[in-house]
Scaffold this active site. Structure first.
Site, PDB file in Angstrom:
ATOM      1  N   ASP A 180      -1.368 125.046  -1.622  1.00 52.75           N
ATOM      2  CA  ASP A 180      -2.216 126.129  -1.868  1.00 52.75           C
ATOM      3  C   ASP A 180      -1.140 127.371  -1.785  1.00 52.75           C
ATOM      4  OD1 ASP A 180      -4.803 124.758  -2.321  1.00 52.75           O
ATOM      5  OD2 ASP A 180      -5.143 125.347  -1.321  1.00 52.75           O
TER       6      ASP A 180
ATOM      7  N   SER B  32      -4.874 120.670  -5.964  1.00 47.35           N
ATOM      8  CA  SER B  32      -3.978 120.731  -5.117  1.00 47.35           C
ATOM      9  C   SER B  32      -3.400 119.321  -4.576  1.00 47.35           C
ATOM     10  CB  SER B  32      -3.927 121.778  -3.622  1.00 47.35           C
ATOM     11  OG  SER B  32      -4.699 120.859  -2.291  1.00 47.35           O
ATOM     12  N   HIS B  33      -4.364 118.502  -5.009  1.00 46.56           N
ATOM     13  CA  HIS B  33      -3.497 116.886  -4.788  1.00 46.56           C
ATOM     14  C   HIS B  33      -4.028 116.101  -5.701  1.00 46.56           C
ATOM     15  CE1 HIS B  33      -3.471 119.303  -0.246  1.00 46.56           C
ATOM     16  NE2 HIS B  33      -1.977 118.508   0.155  1.00 46.56           N
TER      17      HIS B  33
HETATM   18  P1  NDP Z   1      -9.341 122.930   3.020  1.00 43.95           P
HETATM   19  O1  NDP Z   1      -9.513 124.383   3.938  1.00 43.95           O
HETATM   20  O2  NDP Z   1      -9.262 122.972   1.616  1.00 43.95           O
HETATM   21  O3  NDP Z   1     -10.712 121.696   3.302  1.00 43.95           O
HETATM   22  C1  NDP Z   1     -10.911 121.641   4.605  1.00 43.95           C
HETATM   23  C2  NDP Z   1     -12.305 120.639   5.236  1.00 43.95           C
HETATM   24  O4  NDP Z   1     -13.529 121.684   5.775  1.00 43.95           O
HETATM   25  C3  NDP Z   1     -12.439 120.397   3.623  1.00 43.95           C
HETATM   26  O5  NDP Z   1     -12.774 118.543   4.031  1.00 43.95           O
HETATM   27  C4  NDP Z   1     -14.091 120.670   3.492  1.00 43.95           C
HETATM   28  O6  NDP Z   1     -15.207 119.765   2.599  1.00 43.95           O
HETATM   29  C5  NDP Z   1     -14.438 121.023   4.754  1.00 43.95           C
HETATM   30  N1  NDP Z   1     -14.904 123.207   4.616  1.00 43.95           N
HETATM   31  C6  NDP Z   1     -14.233 123.565   3.997  1.00 43.95           C
HETATM   32  N2  NDP Z   1     -14.948 125.154   3.728  1.00 43.95           N
HETATM   33  C7  NDP Z   1     -16.162 124.809   5.047  1.00 43.95           C
HETATM   34  C8  NDP Z   1     -16.942 125.401   5.507  1.00 43.95           C
HETATM   35  N3  NDP Z   1     -17.070 126.295   5.091  1.00 43.95           N
HETATM   36  N4  NDP Z   1     -18.015 124.624   5.958  1.00 43.95           N
HETATM   37  C9  NDP Z   1     -17.878 123.703   6.084  1.00 43.95           C
HETATM   38  N5  NDP Z   1     -16.077 122.447   5.881  1.00 43.95           N
HETATM   39  C10 NDP Z   1     -15.692 123.346   4.670  1.00 43.95           C
HETATM   40  O7  NDP Z   1      -8.156 121.757   3.923  1.00 43.95           O
HETATM   41  P2  NDP Z   1      -7.054 121.927   3.680  1.00 43.95           P
HETATM   42  O8  NDP Z   1      -6.329 123.024   2.647  1.00 43.95           O
HETATM   43  O9  NDP Z   1      -5.846 123.004   5.412  1.00 43.95           O
HETATM   44  O10 NDP Z   1      -5.847 121.300   3.499  1.00 43.95           O
HETATM   45  C11 NDP Z   1      -6.381 120.495   1.936  1.00 43.95           C
HETATM   46  C12 NDP Z   1      -5.672 119.145   1.660  1.00 43.95           C
HETATM   47  O11 NDP Z   1      -4.761 118.502   2.054  1.00 43.95           O
HETATM   48  C13 NDP Z   1      -6.216 118.206   3.009  1.00 43.95           C
HETATM   49  O12 NDP Z   1      -7.127 117.234   2.260  1.00 43.95           O
HETATM   50  C14 NDP Z   1      -5.304 117.439   3.166  1.00 43.95           C
HETATM   51  O13 NDP Z   1      -5.323 116.073   3.441  1.00 43.95           O
HETATM   52  C15 NDP Z   1      -4.214 117.321   2.647  1.00 43.95           C
HETATM   53  N6  NDP Z   1      -2.563 118.038   3.283  1.00 43.95           N
HETATM   54  C16 NDP Z   1      -1.424 116.993   2.834  1.00 43.95           C
HETATM   55  C17 NDP Z   1      -0.882 116.690   3.464  1.00 43.95           C
HETATM   56  C18 NDP Z   1      -0.261 115.895   3.612  1.00 43.95           C
HETATM   57  O14 NDP Z   1       1.382 115.659   4.080  1.00 43.95           O
HETATM   58  N7  NDP Z   1       0.316 113.939   2.677  1.00 43.95           N
HETATM   59  C19 NDP Z   1       0.012 117.796   4.558  1.00 43.95           C
HETATM   60  C20 NDP Z   1      -1.245 118.962   4.605  1.00 43.95           C
HETATM   61  C21 NDP Z   1      -2.574 119.098   3.815  1.00 43.95           C
HETATM   62  P3  NDP Z   1     -15.184 119.863   1.175  1.00 43.95           P
HETATM   63  O15 NDP Z   1     -14.236 118.723   0.466  1.00 43.95           O
HETATM   64  O16 NDP Z   1     -16.033 119.312   0.840  1.00 43.95           O
HETATM   65  O17 NDP Z   1     -14.464 120.957   0.774  1.00 43.95           O
END
Ligand code: NDP
Length: 343
Positions: free
Chosen positions: A195, A53-54
């Site tokens: 997403d 997604s990024h």
């Molecule tokens: P996710 O739900 O994809 O992931 C959240 C974090 O939790 C990740 O670090 C992931 O690790 C970890 N994780 C996921 N599942 C588990 C689990 N079961 N147990 C433990 N840890 C877990 O994040 P979002 O969808 O909320 O966000 C996605 C991205 O969007 C982020 O990187 C965010 O910075 C970005 N974003 C950017 C914005 C901007 O303005 N620039 C605005 C909003 C979001 P892993 O990486 O290993 O999967």
């Protein structure tokens, strides 16, 4: 074009080739060399680690912002030390990653002198994930927290009648002994905006509780949430309050606009938003000496033993190791980019 991972079809691209491809596209759209390079490294890292997604998906948004003159691809950030540990950065309507890169030396100096740095970036577009910046601090032995006032009003907190917050992400990274850093990074909304768009594009519904329609009713249709309603904060009022904190620190304290103000000034169809970002970088040696990474490793070991076997970063690091050996799967987005660069 629709995104479809080419895994199984076998076509692969190396990290370096992908960086060069993205860099070439951004240069052609008017970005200067250091800016194109920083953004390409960030984007290719997301693609390599499976944060699609990024990844390359975002290049079109960068190109669009550059083409409209909405973001300045040649901005020269201004870095100043506003006090012992306080580093202020004016991104001058450029992108956030090059602004942070320009401040790296000043941040390192502040951390050496004061043991920590507060890094306040304003007037800079952030259009990516936070973990690449945070992970690099942790790899140099530092603990880092980061937050972004998202820029696109997309979130309706409980009780509100309109979108008031961005998806305002928050992230954390820490070194851990004999292991990759522990890094997590997530939107304070139930789902990131990227997403949600992917769900809509692929005709998939979202789980109950993800967002609301124009009447504030729970809604599972991403197209309706995007067009008329809004995403909900994760965890009800608790996520909403975290988001309030992020607006306060990443926008109010940095001198950037609040999400609603930025969204109101953005031209129709803008993809990147001129926002504020706040980072807190800490030298853990000042707190608990050289033993800190070992203590983190102990904590992680205990958690895994207790059954929390999936740690944040595990998925990304596994994807990265695989990409280092096999290359990065070539998606339709990458094919389209190749076509644009060669054509
Ligand atoms: P996710 O739900 O994809 O992931 C959240 C974090 O939790 C990740 O670090 C992931 O690790 C970890 N994780 C996921 N599942 C588990 C689990 N079961 N147990 C433990 N840890 C877990 O994040 P979002 O969808 O909320 O966000 C996605 C991205 O969007 C982020 O990187 C965010 O910075 C970005 N974003 C950017 C914005 C901007 O303005 N620039 C605005 C909003 C979001 P892993 O990486 O290993 O999967």
């Amino acid at each position: 074009p629709a995104r479809s991972a080419a895994e199984g079809l076998g076509e692969r691209i190396s990290f370096e080739e992908l960086v060069a491809l993205i860099e070439g596209r951004l240069r052609a759209a008017g970005a200067c060399e250091p800016v194109a390079r920083e953004l390409a490294l960030n984007c290719a890292s997301c693609e390599r680690d499976g944060t699609l997604s990024h990844g390359v998906f975002r290049v079109r948004g960068y190109v669009d912002s550059l083409g409209r003159g909405w973001a300045d691809g040649c901005a020269e950030p201004e870095v100043e030390r506003a006090g012992g540990a306080f580093v202020r950065v004016d991104g001058r309507n450029g992108f956030s990653q090059p602004a942070l890169a320009a401040a790296r030396e000043e941040i390192a100096e502040a951390v050496r002198e004061a043991g920590a740095a507060v890094v306040a970036i304003r007037d800079a577009h952030h259009f990516s994930a936070l973990w690449p910046e945070l992970e690099s601090f942790a790899r140099s032995g530092l603990v880092a927290l980061g937050m972004i006032a998202g820029g696109k009003a997309a979130v309706i907190p409980p009780g509100a009648r309109q979108r008031v917050f961005g998806t305002n992400p928050f992230g954390f990274a820490t070194p851990a002994a004999d292991a990759d850093p522990v890094v997590f990074d997530f939107a304070t909304s139930t789902m990131s905006h990227g997403d949600l768009q992917l769900h809509r594009n692929e005709g998939r519904s979202v789980p109950p509780g993800t967002g609301v329609d124009g009447d504030g009713e729970d809604c599972m249709d991403p197209a309706v949430i995007l067009a008329e309603g809004g995403l909900s904060p994760f965890g009800g009022h608790k996520g909403a309050l975290l988001s309030l904190m992020i607006e306060t620190l990443a926008a109010g304290l940095t001198g950037a606009g609040f999400t609603v103000e930025i969204d109101a000034e953005a031209p129709a169809g803008a993809h990147t938003f001129r926002t504020g970002q706040l980072y807190i970088v800490i030298d853990p040696k000042r707190g608990s000496g050289d033993g800190f990474p070992g203590r983190v490793a102990e904590l992680v070991g205990m958690l895994r033993e207790a059954g929390m076997s999936r740690m944040p970063g595990d998925r990304r690091y596994a994807r990265r190791r695989r990409a280092e050996v096999e290359g990065i799967p070539v998606t339709d987005d990458i094919r389209a980019l190749r076509g644009e660069v060669s054509g």
